[in-house]
Design an enzyme around this catalytic site. Structure first.
Site, short mmCIF file in Angstrom:
data_model
loop_
_atom_site.label_atom_id
_atom_site.label_comp_id
_atom_site.label_asym_id
_atom_site.label_seq_id
_atom_site.Cartn_x
_atom_site.Cartn_y
_atom_site.Cartn_z
N ARG A 55 0.69 -1.05 -0.04
CA ARG A 55 0.01 -0.03 -0.18
C ARG A 55 0.87 1.33 0.19
O ARG A 55 2.20 1.19 0.49
CB ARG A 55 -1.20 0.10 1.29
CG ARG A 55 -0.28 -0.38 2.50
CD ARG A 55 -1.42 -0.62 3.68
NE ARG A 55 -0.82 -1.20 4.79
CZ ARG A 55 -1.49 -1.85 5.81
NH1 ARG A 55 -3.01 -1.89 5.70
NH2 ARG A 55 -0.93 -2.40 6.59
N TYR A 102 -2.51 -11.04 17.05
CA TYR A 102 -2.71 -9.71 16.06
C TYR A 102 -3.86 -8.71 16.51
O TYR A 102 -5.00 -8.69 16.19
CB TYR A 102 -3.31 -10.32 14.69
CG TYR A 102 -3.42 -9.65 13.58
CD1 TYR A 102 -3.20 -8.41 13.52
CD2 TYR A 102 -3.61 -10.19 12.34
CE1 TYR A 102 -3.17 -7.53 12.44
CE2 TYR A 102 -3.85 -9.47 11.08
CZ TYR A 102 -3.50 -8.16 11.25
OH TYR A 102 -3.61 -7.35 9.95
N1 UDP Z 1 -6.53 -7.82 2.53
C1 UDP Z 1 -6.93 -8.04 1.33
N2 UDP Z 1 -6.63 -7.16 0.74
C2 UDP Z 1 -6.62 -5.81 1.01
C3 UDP Z 1 -6.48 -5.46 2.27
C4 UDP Z 1 -6.53 -6.36 3.19
O1 UDP Z 1 -6.59 -9.39 1.24
O2 UDP Z 1 -6.94 -4.94 -0.19
C5 UDP Z 1 -6.33 -9.09 3.61
C6 UDP Z 1 -5.09 -9.33 4.03
O3 UDP Z 1 -5.10 -10.76 4.14
C7 UDP Z 1 -4.79 -8.65 5.18
C8 UDP Z 1 -6.11 -8.91 5.85
O4 UDP Z 1 -7.00 -8.72 5.12
O5 UDP Z 1 -3.59 -9.18 5.97
C9 UDP Z 1 -6.43 -7.99 6.81
O6 UDP Z 1 -6.36 -6.33 6.31
P1 UDP Z 1 -5.90 -5.26 7.41
O7 UDP Z 1 -6.15 -3.89 6.59
O8 UDP Z 1 -6.68 -5.29 8.75
O9 UDP Z 1 -4.41 -5.44 7.68
P2 UDP Z 1 -3.33 -4.59 8.50
O10 UDP Z 1 -3.84 -2.98 8.25
O11 UDP Z 1 -3.54 -5.01 10.06
O12 UDP Z 1 -2.03 -4.78 7.98
#
Ligand code: UDP
Length: 379
Positions: A287, A356
């Site tokens: 991202r 987590y």
């Molecule tokens: N995820 C995904 N696509 C996205 C965003 C998230 O597949 O565009 C999945 C991915 O496996 C990720 C999980 O959803 O680890 C949790 O996302 P979150 O945004 O909660 O993760 P964080 O911000 O904690 O890294």
């Protein structure tokens, strides 16, 4: 007495939210703490700094969100929030989609316009994939929730690069962090309270730790002198890695790490959103954050963007994400049994509990530990 010269009541290992809340609450009750922190700053992964008028989150985007009113009221003692609502965009090979998975995403993916059409489409794809019963892994969970097309474009690539393993080898709960909604609502979270502190997160920790009863030493690793600390301090709050505490005697728990590349761009608006996810497998980062959009603060003509690259973890890197699959969860349980045998050490936080956790969960857990420690007396 090498360290406990001031007769501290507590040694707190780590100046992140768990340790800092504990120190603050202990001080409120007249108890003296020494905090030792490995890094050169307080705040743990919530640490932010200001640059070109912009609050930059050094350890990735931290959006506070909770349903827990006690936690929300608690953090609001230390800061005002700005009302930010996280709305993430996914970029899949140049196609843009709204996240989390909602009617906007379904419309963009399939042209469907009603909740009924959307659930029909998802059901068809789930059946075509032959998925029924309790999902055994992340892939099955994702397809059963939102179908194969969204799984292939928005989840598989992102997840596999984020975690460095196949979606079929990951636990289903990870994808359930994201809401699935049959409404046109792009709010990334389902929680009632959400926002970002108006002055960033670091000031919260400065306020919490500003007490004559709290001393902080940065750049000190507990594990360098563990035995001495254990004999000198009546009680220890340990928020580091639980397997490291026990010298990895049952083996190493696995973590996932990330690294960040930031740059300042001469623009008022680089990407038009705070977070854009790159969900294909080939783009090496997951991202891009553009920090000015988190709180509409920046010097004119300046914007700071940060790319987030997942990477394998080893001892030279920060451990960001515990990998809560079966193998690691079983290993953690063995360490937990050991931890429960030690009366004078409380294990807390994401690393101490190998969970987590979101920020609010760490706050909630710290407040529980405080209640238990002080038995609700002396509030
Ligand atoms: N995820 C995904 N696509 C996205 C965003 C998230 O597949 O565009 C999945 C991915 O496996 C990720 C999980 O959803 O680890 C949790 O996302 P979150 O945004 O909660 O993760 P964080 O911000 O904690 O890294």
């Amino acid at each position: 007495m090498k360290y406990n010269k001031k007769n501290y009541d507590y040694l707190i290992v780590g100046a992140g939210p768990y340790g800092s809340i504990f120190a603050y609450e202990a001080a409120k009750r007249g108890k003296r703490s020494l905090i030792i922190e490995k890094r050169p700053h307080i705040g743990g992964n919530m640490y932010t700094h200001k640059e070109s008028g912009i609050n930059v989150h050094d350890y990735g985007a931290h959006i506070f969100h909770t349903d827990n009113k006690e936690v929300w009221d608690y953090i609001n003692q230390f800061t005002e929030f700005n009302g930010y609502i996280n709305q993430v965009i996914a970029n899949y090979k140049g196609e843009l989609y709204n996240l989390p998975f909602n009617m906007n995403t379904f419309y963009q993916m399939w042209g469907v316009k009603t909740p009924e059409e959307a659930s029909k489409k998802i059901l068809e794809q789930r059946e075509a994939a032959g998925i029924s019963g309790v999902p055994k892994n992340l892939e099955e969970q994702a397809i059963s929730l939102i179908g194969t097309d969204i799984y292939m474009k928005l989840i598989k690539g992102y997840t596999e690069k984020q975690w460095g393993r196949k979606s079929t080898d990951l636990p289903p709960f990870i994808i359930r962090r994201l809401p699935v909604r049959y409404t046109f609502d792009n709010n990334y979270f389902n929680h009632r309270y959400q926002g970002i502190p108006i002055d960033g997160y670091t000031v919260i920790f400065e306020k919490m730790l500003n007490s004559e009863l709290i001393d902080i030493t940065c750049g000190v690793d507990f594990l360098d002198d563990k035995e001495v600390y254990l004999t000198e301090f009546p009680k220890i709050i340990y928020t580091g890695m639980i397997d490291a505490f026990f010298d990895y005697k049952f083996g190493e728990l696995e973590y996932r790490s990330v690294r960040f590349e930031s740059k300042t761009v001469n623009s008022n608006n680089f990407q038009g959103n705070a977070v854009i996810n790159y969900t294909d497998a080939e783009t090496p980062f997951t991202r891009i954050m553009e920090w000015r959009h988190f709180d509409n603060n920046a010097d004119d003509g300046k914007t700071i963007i940060t790319k987030e690259f997942p990477q394998n973890w080893d001892k030279s890197k920060e451990a960001y994400y515990p990998v809560n699959d079966k193998k690691n969860s079983d290993l953690f349980k063995r360490y937990k049994v050991e931890a429960n045998k030690i009366d004078n050490v409380i294990f807390g936080g994401r690393l101490g509990n190998y969970q987590y956790y979101d920020m609010d969960q760490v706050f909630g857990a710290a407040l529980k530990a405080v209640d238990k420690e002080f038995k609700n007396n002396n509030k």
